[in-house]
Design a protein around this motif. Structure first.
Motif, PDB file in Angstrom:
ATOM      1  N   SER A   1      -5.922  -7.322   2.318  1.00 26.51           N
ATOM      2  CA  SER A   1      -7.084  -7.732   3.099  1.00 26.51           C
ATOM      3  C   SER A   1      -7.904  -8.603   2.161  1.00 26.51           C
ATOM      4  CB  SER A   1      -7.881  -6.508   3.552  1.00 26.51           C
ATOM      5  OG  SER A   1      -8.374  -5.800   2.419  1.00 26.51           O
ATOM      6  N   PHE A   2      -9.177  -8.775   2.447  1.00 27.62           N
ATOM      7  CA  PHE A   2     -10.014  -9.519   1.505  1.00 27.62           C
ATOM      8  C   PHE A   2     -10.031  -8.851   0.136  1.00 27.62           C
ATOM      9  CE2 PHE A   2     -12.770 -11.324   5.193  1.00 27.62           C
ATOM     10  CZ  PHE A   2     -11.820 -12.311   5.421  1.00 27.62           C
TER      11      PHE A   2
ATOM     12  N   SER B   1      -5.315  -5.496   8.774  1.00 28.44           N
ATOM     13  CA  SER B   1      -5.523  -4.371   7.856  1.00 28.44           C
ATOM     14  C   SER B   1      -6.092  -3.160   8.578  1.00 28.44           C
ATOM     15  CB  SER B   1      -6.450  -4.780   6.704  1.00 28.44           C
ATOM     16  OG  SER B   1      -7.746  -5.097   7.195  1.00 28.44           O
TER      17      SER B   1
ATOM     18  N   GLN C   1      -6.685  -9.800   6.951  1.00 25.44           N
ATOM     19  CA  GLN C   1      -7.921  -9.038   7.116  1.00 25.44           C
ATOM     20  C   GLN C   1      -7.962  -8.365   8.491  1.00 25.44           C
ATOM     21  OE1 GLN C   1     -10.250  -8.148   5.114  1.00 25.44           O
ATOM     22  NE2 GLN C   1     -11.633  -7.247   6.609  1.00 25.44           N
TER      23      GLN C   1
END
Length: 616
Positions: free
Chosen positions: A247-248, A181, A178
């Motif tokens: 990422s998330f 990113s 995260q």
């Protein structure tokens, strides 16, 4: 392990979207998430197998790597070997040199590191690299170097210790993904530290398999499996190249895969859906299909200099599946048979060693031969332009090769767009000398942190060193700094740092010149190579200035120079007339060697522009 047909069906939903995405089918805009699905599946299967062997006291490192060699190397070597003649026939020397470099990194399972240093995944140039997709194999194999040893050590403590360790790795790696990113997307995409959490998700499913009671039906599992499949499809069709990844956001397809794996039961709808023979069949050949699709697309682009149409994309998909089927039955299956008298453990390891050495050696030789430019002497016109020396492309600028005199009065600072001015400036300034301080992809602005790491030093650190040197020089009122950057320093979010940098230079009494970028003509690199191959005199490589991809940035550069009260050197007139009609030749000279860098034969023309600006 007990065979699970739905896992092979899930593999089909991993590989097909990847292939369709790369083939240009816009509907599958998030098809790249198929790699993430593969990571979860791989983590689950490998960890499950290792746990079973540890529980039965049958764990063997030799046996583990024998299985990996049987599974991975035969098909991979076949595809790598098949790529070589097409690369030789269709790639220009510089693309061929990079192909040979990727051959070495692929053989050594480090291609993710190589491509991280070379390119971004969504760059147009990336689509021309036949072995780009092997980055994901490298990530998996790097994981498999660590995981069996880690599991053996943790098993001796307890399964609970293993679970806790895996959860910690998962959390740290996910948070790192995260973070990176936005800080360094290329690092984030290619390297193991920010990908490990996806493999670890699968490993955690295996570790907690007894509690999850995989295979037992319930209404709750029915619901979870439907939600899981829905999340996978959502990512495939809703994500695109603007989605920060991983990422998330990557939790959507990976969590979906986990839910499908955990909720498996023969009576579940999703289980029956994924167990359809068509999906299972594609899943069985998914590894070979993944290996074949990228070379087919890359070589089509290299041969035609065009993006595949929907028809061509469809033909590539069909060809990929046909080649994968042949590879699966002719190559994969015979090698996986550990009871074969031909492919004994010893022979498998000998085959693996010989293959790795052969591909590495040929790759190193191709790199040393610079991509064999003698195949077509016209390609020599596209030679790399490092300025004063290739030692000045990120190495210490105190290297004597980066100075054209003992005490240079002109400083050249910037990225590769400053680098390609080195010879021209040196010729123009003569005995006054130029000092080249350049780092690829690093704008000449103190405090910029967005540039990718291209060398052993980061861009901020390099710029700090440059500025320290500029502050330490004597007689600065008799010196000038020429700056240039492919990433226009007029980008708004850099405005305060740019102003601070140039204000400081002015306070040190330097005379400052901002040298413009080259105009970036769409598709020009392919046009150059095609023209050199066909000898048509670049008649097809004509453009409008207004069509350049950096048109607005070029206009803002002029405005910025005026605002900062510094000199501006406009190189666009080398390409374009006042009516905005542009070409890549000036007289008999080819101006560009690629999309945006000056060729060596352009140096006298560039020098005259700089001579005029410097009033020499």
């Amino acid at each position: 392990m007990k065979y699970r047909s739905e896992v092979d069906g899930l593999r089909a939903f991993a590989v097909l979207p990847v292939i369709l995405f790369h083939a240009g089918f816009e509907l599958f805009s998030g098809g790249y998430v198929g790699v993430d699905i593969f990571f979860v599946i791989s983590g689950y299967l490998i960890t499950s197998i290792l746990l079973k062997e540890l529980a039965q006291d049958k764990f063997s490192i030799i046996h583990f790597y024998e299985r990996r060699a049987r599974r991975i190397l035969p098909a991979l070597f076949a595809v790598m070997l098949a790529c070589i003649p097409f690369a030789w026939a269709w790639l220009d020397p510089f693309a061929l040199k990079e192909f040979f470099q990727s051959l070495v990194s692929t053989a050594l399972f480090s291609s993710n590191i190589y491509f991280f240093l070379k390119t971004g995944y969504f760059d147009v140039a990336a689509e021309m690299k036949p072995l780009l997709h092997t980055w994901s194999l490298a990530v998996e194999e790097q994981y498999y170097v660590i995981i069996p040893i880690a599991m053996l050590l943790l098993w001796r403590l307890s399964l609970r210790s293993m679970a806790i360790t895996f959860w910690l790795i998962f959390i740290v790696s996910l948070l790192a993904a995260q973070y990176f990113s936005s800080v360094n997307p290329s690092f984030n995409f290619y390297l193991l530290p920010t990908r490990a959490w996806e493999l670890m998700m699968g490993s955690l499913v295996a570790v907690h398999a007894d509690k999850l009671k995989i295979g037992e039906a319930s209404k709750t599992k029915q619901l979870f499996s439907v939600i899981g499949m829905g999340l996978i499809l959502l990512a495939i069709f809703a994500f695109d190249d603007r989605t920060p990844f991983p990422s998330f956001y990557a939790l959507v397809p990976t969590l979906g895969t986990v839910l499908v794996l955990c909720s498996s039961a023969p009576s579940n709808w999703v289980n029956k859906f994924l167990s359809w023979k068509g999906f299972v069949g594609v899943g069985l050949i998914s590894y070979s299909a993944y290996l074949w699709h990228q070379p087919l697309l890359a070589f089509y682009r290299a041969k035609t200099f065009e993006e595949p149409s929907l028809l061509v994309g469809a033909l590539v998909v069909i060809s990929t599946l046909m080649l994968a089927t042949i590879t699966y039955y002719v190559i994969e299956q015979p090698f996986r048979n550990n009871k074969s008298r031909t492919w004994t453990r010893r022979n498998v390891f000998v085959f693996s060693f010989v293959g790795i050495v052969a591909f590495s050696t040929s790759g190193i030789y191709g790199h040393m031969k610079q991509g064999f430019p003698e195949r077509n002497e016209e390609f020599l016109r596209l030679a790399q332009n490092y300025g004063l020396s290739n030692a000045c492309s990120g190495a210490s600028f105190d290297d004597p090769r980066c100075k054209s005199s003992a005490d240079p009065k002109y400083i050249l600072w910037g990225d590769s767009h400053a680098m390609h001015l080195g010879k021209a400036v040196a010729e123009v300034v003569g005995d006054a000398g130029v000092w080249q301080m350049t780092l690829s992809a690093c704008p000449p602005v103190v405090g910029i942190k967005e540039a990718p790491r291209k060398e052993l030093i980061t861009c901020p650190d390099y710029n700090d060193l440059v500025f320290e040197k500029l502050q330490s020089l004597e007689s600065t009122n008799q010196r000038a700094v020429l700056v240039s950057s492919s990433k226009s320093i007029s980008i708004y979010r850099w405005k305060s740092k740019v102003k601070a940098t140039f204000d400081k230079l002015k306070s040190l009494n330097y005379d400052i010149y901002l040298v413009s970028s080259t105009p970036h003509f769409p598709g020009v690199e392919g046009c150059i190579v095609k023209s050199l191959s066909e000898g048509n005199g670049f008649s097809d490589c004509q453009y409008k200035l207004s069509e350049t991809t950096n048109y607005e940035l070029l206009q803002r550069e002029k405005k910025l120079a005026k605002e900062l009260d510094i000199h501006y050197v406009d190189l666009v007139p080398l390409f374009c007339n006042q009516g905005g009609d542009c070409k890549i030749t000036n007289g008999n000279a080819l101006l560009l060697r690629d999309e945006n860098h000056f060729s060596l034969e352009a140096q006298p023309l560039v020098g005259e522009k700089i001579r005029s600006a410097l009033n020499l």
